[in-house]
Design an enzyme around this catalytic site. Structure first.
Site, PDB file in Angstrom:
ATOM      1  N   THR A 147     -56.529 -14.584  15.805  1.00  0.00           N
ATOM      2  CA  THR A 147     -55.252 -14.802  16.496  1.00  0.00           C
ATOM      3  C   THR A 147     -55.491 -14.713  18.003  1.00  0.00           C
ATOM      4  O   THR A 147     -56.003 -13.702  18.484  1.00  0.00           O
ATOM      5  CB  THR A 147     -54.236 -13.743  16.054  1.00  0.00           C
ATOM      6  OG1 THR A 147     -54.123 -13.820  14.624  1.00  0.00           O
ATOM      7  CG2 THR A 147     -52.867 -13.972  16.697  1.00  0.00           C
ATOM      8  N   ASN A 243     -45.806 -14.579  13.506  1.00  0.00           N
ATOM      9  CA  ASN A 243     -45.799 -13.108  13.558  1.00  0.00           C
ATOM     10  C   ASN A 243     -44.651 -12.589  14.418  1.00  0.00           C
ATOM     11  O   ASN A 243     -44.064 -11.550  14.119  1.00  0.00           O
ATOM     12  CB  ASN A 243     -47.149 -12.588  14.058  1.00  0.00           C
ATOM     13  CG  ASN A 243     -48.158 -12.461  12.920  1.00  0.00           C
ATOM     14  OD1 ASN A 243     -47.863 -12.806  11.788  1.00  0.00           O
ATOM     15  ND2 ASN A 243     -49.348 -11.972  13.228  1.00  0.00           N
ATOM     16  N   GLY A 288     -36.434   0.656   8.157  1.00  0.00           N
ATOM     17  CA  GLY A 288     -37.186   1.890   7.975  1.00  0.00           C
ATOM     18  C   GLY A 288     -37.815   2.324   9.268  1.00  0.00           C
ATOM     19  O   GLY A 288     -37.191   2.228  10.334  1.00  0.00           O
ATOM     20  N   CYS A 295     -51.781  -6.299  13.620  1.00  0.00           N
ATOM     21  CA  CYS A 295     -51.364  -7.666  13.964  1.00  0.00           C
ATOM     22  C   CYS A 295     -50.025  -7.719  14.697  1.00  0.00           C
ATOM     23  O   CYS A 295     -49.988  -8.031  15.886  1.00  0.00           O
ATOM     24  CB  CYS A 295     -51.307  -8.517  12.703  1.00  0.00           C
ATOM     25  SG  CYS A 295     -52.891  -8.528  11.839  1.00  0.00           S
ATOM     26  N   LYS A 365     -48.970   0.326   5.937  1.00  0.00           N
ATOM     27  CA  LYS A 365     -48.219  -0.156   4.771  1.00  0.00           C
ATOM     28  C   LYS A 365     -49.016   0.217   3.529  1.00  0.00           C
ATOM     29  O   LYS A 365     -50.183   0.600   3.639  1.00  0.00           O
ATOM     30  CB  LYS A 365     -47.958  -1.659   4.865  1.00  0.00           C
ATOM     31  CG  LYS A 365     -49.175  -2.546   4.738  1.00  0.00           C
ATOM     32  CD  LYS A 365     -48.702  -4.000   4.755  1.00  0.00           C
ATOM     33  CE  LYS A 365     -49.811  -4.944   4.406  1.00  0.00           C
ATOM     34  NZ  LYS A 365     -49.390  -6.335   4.438  1.00  0.00           N
ATOM     35  N   ARG A 372     -54.194   1.316  11.765  1.00  0.00           N
ATOM     36  CA  ARG A 372     -53.992   0.844  13.144  1.00  0.00           C
ATOM     37  C   ARG A 372     -52.495   0.769  13.471  1.00  0.00           C
ATOM     38  O   ARG A 372     -51.720   0.200  12.723  1.00  0.00           O
ATOM     39  CB  ARG A 372     -54.648  -0.534  13.334  1.00  0.00           C
ATOM     40  CG  ARG A 372     -56.160  -0.472  13.436  1.00  0.00           C
ATOM     41  CD  ARG A 372     -56.753  -1.842  13.505  1.00  0.00           C
ATOM     42  NE  ARG A 372     -56.515  -2.612  12.285  1.00  0.00           N
ATOM     43  CZ  ARG A 372     -56.774  -3.900  12.147  1.00  0.00           C
ATOM     44  NH1 ARG A 372     -57.266  -4.583  13.163  1.00  0.00           N
ATOM     45  NH2 ARG A 372     -56.540  -4.518  11.009  1.00  0.00           N
TER      46      ARG A 372
HETATM   47  C1  UGA Z   1     -49.009  -9.743   9.166  1.00  0.00           C
HETATM   48  C2  UGA Z   1     -48.334 -11.030   8.699  1.00  0.00           C
HETATM   49  O1  UGA Z   1     -47.369 -10.716   7.701  1.00  0.00           O
HETATM   50  C3  UGA Z   1     -49.378 -11.994   8.128  1.00  0.00           C
HETATM   51  O2  UGA Z   1     -48.761 -13.212   7.751  1.00  0.00           O
HETATM   52  C4  UGA Z   1     -50.430 -12.253   9.202  1.00  0.00           C
HETATM   53  O3  UGA Z   1     -51.451 -13.126   8.725  1.00  0.00           O
HETATM   54  C5  UGA Z   1     -51.060 -10.938   9.609  1.00  0.00           C
HETATM   55  O4  UGA Z   1     -50.034 -10.058  10.111  1.00  0.00           O
HETATM   56  C6  UGA Z   1     -52.082 -11.221  10.673  1.00  0.00           C
HETATM   57  O5  UGA Z   1     -51.696 -11.558  11.801  1.00  0.00           O
HETATM   58  O6  UGA Z   1     -53.298 -11.234  10.363  1.00  0.00           O
HETATM   59  P1  UGA Z   1     -49.897  -7.529   7.931  1.00  0.00           P
HETATM   60  O7  UGA Z   1     -50.266  -7.004   9.281  1.00  0.00           O
HETATM   61  O8  UGA Z   1     -50.850  -7.388   6.792  1.00  0.00           O
HETATM   62  O9  UGA Z   1     -49.568  -9.101   8.024  1.00  0.00           O
HETATM   63  O10 UGA Z   1     -48.568  -6.779   7.533  1.00  0.00           O
HETATM   64  P2  UGA Z   1     -47.070  -7.158   7.099  1.00  0.00           P
HETATM   65  O11 UGA Z   1     -46.981  -7.261   5.627  1.00  0.00           O
HETATM   66  O12 UGA Z   1     -46.567  -8.282   7.900  1.00  0.00           O
HETATM   67  O13 UGA Z   1     -46.328  -5.822   7.537  1.00  0.00           O
HETATM   68  C7  UGA Z   1     -46.327  -5.420   8.899  1.00  0.00           C
HETATM   69  C8  UGA Z   1     -45.538  -4.167   9.084  1.00  0.00           C
HETATM   70  O14 UGA Z   1     -44.153  -4.439   8.932  1.00  0.00           O
HETATM   71  C9  UGA Z   1     -45.854  -3.028   8.108  1.00  0.00           C
HETATM   72  O15 UGA Z   1     -45.944  -1.831   8.836  1.00  0.00           O
HETATM   73  C10 UGA Z   1     -44.675  -3.029   7.164  1.00  0.00           C
HETATM   74  O16 UGA Z   1     -44.428  -1.769   6.616  1.00  0.00           O
HETATM   75  C11 UGA Z   1     -43.557  -3.462   8.095  1.00  0.00           C
HETATM   76  N1  UGA Z   1     -42.401  -4.082   7.416  1.00  0.00           N
HETATM   77  C12 UGA Z   1     -42.541  -5.225   6.703  1.00  0.00           C
HETATM   78  C13 UGA Z   1     -41.150  -3.494   7.547  1.00  0.00           C
HETATM   79  O17 UGA Z   1     -40.984  -2.457   8.201  1.00  0.00           O
HETATM   80  N2  UGA Z   1     -40.061  -4.076   6.946  1.00  0.00           N
HETATM   81  C14 UGA Z   1     -40.193  -5.221   6.221  1.00  0.00           C
HETATM   82  O18 UGA Z   1     -39.163  -5.704   5.699  1.00  0.00           O
HETATM   83  C15 UGA Z   1     -41.452  -5.801   6.101  1.00  0.00           C
END
Ligand code: UGA
Length: 478
Positions: A147, A243, A288, A295, A365, A372
């Site tokens: 990215t 993102n 939350g 990311c 998560k 991180r």
């Molecule tokens: C994120 C994007 O979702 C991916 O599509 C992207 O490829 C990736 O970054 C990247 O740039 O490589 P990721 O960092 O694995 O993926 O995590 P997410 O599933 O997006 O969650 C991010 C954060 O948001 C977590 O801390 C999660 O707990 C939080 N979250 C997610 C919430 O607080 N509420 C939600 O409804 C969803």
């Protein structure tokens, strides 16, 4: 031949380009075997390609070659073993070997936030290209996956010309990734779209042939994988825009949680109700403790920094607000803890001296060992500053958390963690916590008080078991 933009094109059938190495299918290298590169290397070997994972970190490469992943990702271990066994997957620290082997080289190195500001640090991208390019002696395609700020692909092209010394006809393309930790294998094998940021038909056709395994798998499952062909800048922007949108969605619902807290409304019902509108959708509306990880937080900051440089900083000013809302949710947990424990605010903020707080969750998560910019650990740091004695338990993240926040105590099991606690805070929604029995835990704690930082517990069941329960953006349940 150069291709016109903007366009979403029907791609030519495989066979339109032959890999410069003479191999039947293009041979792939993935440079940088962190989370992104290692997952891609393993999954593309699984799809039938010959793959070489490349990294400057010798011990990491030795581990991968011996079948050990340096991080936790469901399902990836099995595929690593299987594909080491097929002979299609190898690892090296030798860039000369990578250049001799590969037709297509994917840049998968990290682009962390710079220590001196919000912008992305591109030094690993530069060193990867500088290390590879001088060894290239035949036509090859370098594809950026990391990215990056918009404009990086053009810069990589210049770097290639600088370092390749004109010996080989090397092209550049950009193909951002969208994998989510915890679902990375699925996201690579079954992507919901692929983006080819290219300047020439050759690069486009080569990327098609690199993804033929992905398209073939989709065809056997009666699915289609949309392909969007773009210029470099659009491909780079697709990733940061996606993102940013996801981060905005989370902060939107967390902003609503703040309003719910002031009015006695329930943000979980609000999210459910607005999510039935298909224009809004119900995903990424879980209020939350907010978003973290390697990311979303750094990407929204780097995007703002780049927009400033481009003179369009105003367009992304809302992302600053998105970041602020996200940070406030972390402090909200400390505020709730202070209220729930009936403690006062001292001159340095909340005073939780002598209180035992157990934090369940350290990773950003569930189903990951990644800490991180973890909201859970950020809350742990804040709680430590209040004078509380903080004990942390996480099914996978303890090793990484210990390194980041050594001031806390770490427990080996859920039961050990909660024993004697005055307050339990659930800050990562691991299944083990969602399914925990509040009666059994209640027998172990000193005070039945719980903050559900992810709104992931059944509040009625916990309250029935005698717990004082506080959610995020939810009314007090009695
Ligand atoms: C994120 C994007 O979702 C991916 O599509 C992207 O490829 C990736 O970054 C990247 O740039 O490589 P990721 O960092 O694995 O993926 O995590 P997410 O599933 O997006 O969650 C991010 C954060 O948001 C977590 O801390 C999660 O707990 C939080 N979250 C997610 C919430 O607080 N509420 C939600 O409804 C969803």
């Amino acid at each position: 031949m150069t291709i016109p933009y903007p366009s979403i094109q029907t791609l030519p059938p495989l066979g339109a380009v032959s890999p410069p190495s003479g191999a039947q299918r293009p041979r792939l290298t993935f440079i940088g075997t962190g989370y992104l590169g290692a997952t891609y290397a393993v999954c593309f070997a699984e799809l039938g390609y010959e793959v070489l994972g490349v990294d400057v970190d010798g011990p990491k490469i030795d581990k991968l070659a011996a079948g050990t992943l340096p991080f936790h990702e469901p399902g990836l271990d099995e595929l690593l073993h299987k594909n080491l066994g097929t002979g299609r997957l190898h690892f090296t620290t030798d860039y000369a070997e990578a250049a001799a082997f590969g037709d297509v080289h994917f840049i998968c190195v990290g682009t962390p936030q710079r220590a001196d500001g919000m912008a992305a640090d591109l030094s690993y991208v530069e060193s990867a290209v500088a290390a590879l390019a001088p060894h290239l002696t035949r036509k090859a395609l370098i594809v950026g996956k990391s990215t990056v700020p918009v404009g990086t692909a053009e810069w990589v092209e210049q770097l290639v010309h600088k370092y390749a010394a004109g010996l080989a006809d090397v092209e550049v393309a950009w193909s951002p990734e969208f994998l989510q930790e915890g679902y990375a294998v699925e996201d690579v094998l079954r992507p919901n779209r692929v983006i080819f940021g290219v300047k020439t038909e050759w690069a486009r056709d080569m990327l098609y042939s690199v993804h033929k395994g992905v398209f073939d798998l989709a065809a056997t499952e009666d699915r289609e994988v949309p392909v969007v062909i773009t210029d470099f800048a659009t491909a780079e922007l697709v990733k940061v825009a996606a993102n940013s949108f996801l981060a905005t969605k989370i902060s939107f619902i967390n902003a609503m949680a703040e309003v719910c807290e002031a009015t006695g409304a329930d943000v979980t019902l609000l999210a459910k109700a607005i999510g039935y509108d298909s224009r809004i959708g119900n995903k990424f509306l879980r209020a939350g403790v907010g978003f973290g990880g390697g990311c979303l937080p750094k990407d929204i900051r780097a995007f703002q920094a780049r927009a400033q440089e481009l003179g369009v900083g105003e367009a992304l000013r809302f992302l600053h607000e998105v970041d602020l809302i996200n940070q406030r949710r972390r402090q909200r947990v400390v505020q709730l803890a202070t209220e729930l424990l009936g403690r006062a605010y001292g001159p340095n903020g909340p005073d939780l001296q002598g209180v035992k707080v157990t934090v369940l969750g350290a990773t950003f998560k569930p189903n990951s060992d990644d800490v991180r910019d973890s909201p859970a650990l950020s809350v742990v740091r804040r709680l430590v500053r209040t004078g509380a004695q903080v004990t942390v338990y996480d099914p996978e993240g303890i090793e990484n958390a210990c390194r980041d926040v050594p001031q806390a105590t770490y427990a080996k099991t859920l039961n050990d963690a909660v024993a004697g606690a005055d307050l339990v805070c659930v800050l990562t929604e691991w299944e083990e916590f969602r399914n925990a029995d509040p009666q059994a835990l209640g027998a172990l704690v000193a005070g039945r008080r719980v903050i559900d930082g992810r709104n992931c517990l059944d509040s009625a069941v916990w309250v029935r078991a005698g717990w004082e329960y506080r959610g995020m953006g939810r009314p007090v349940v009695r």
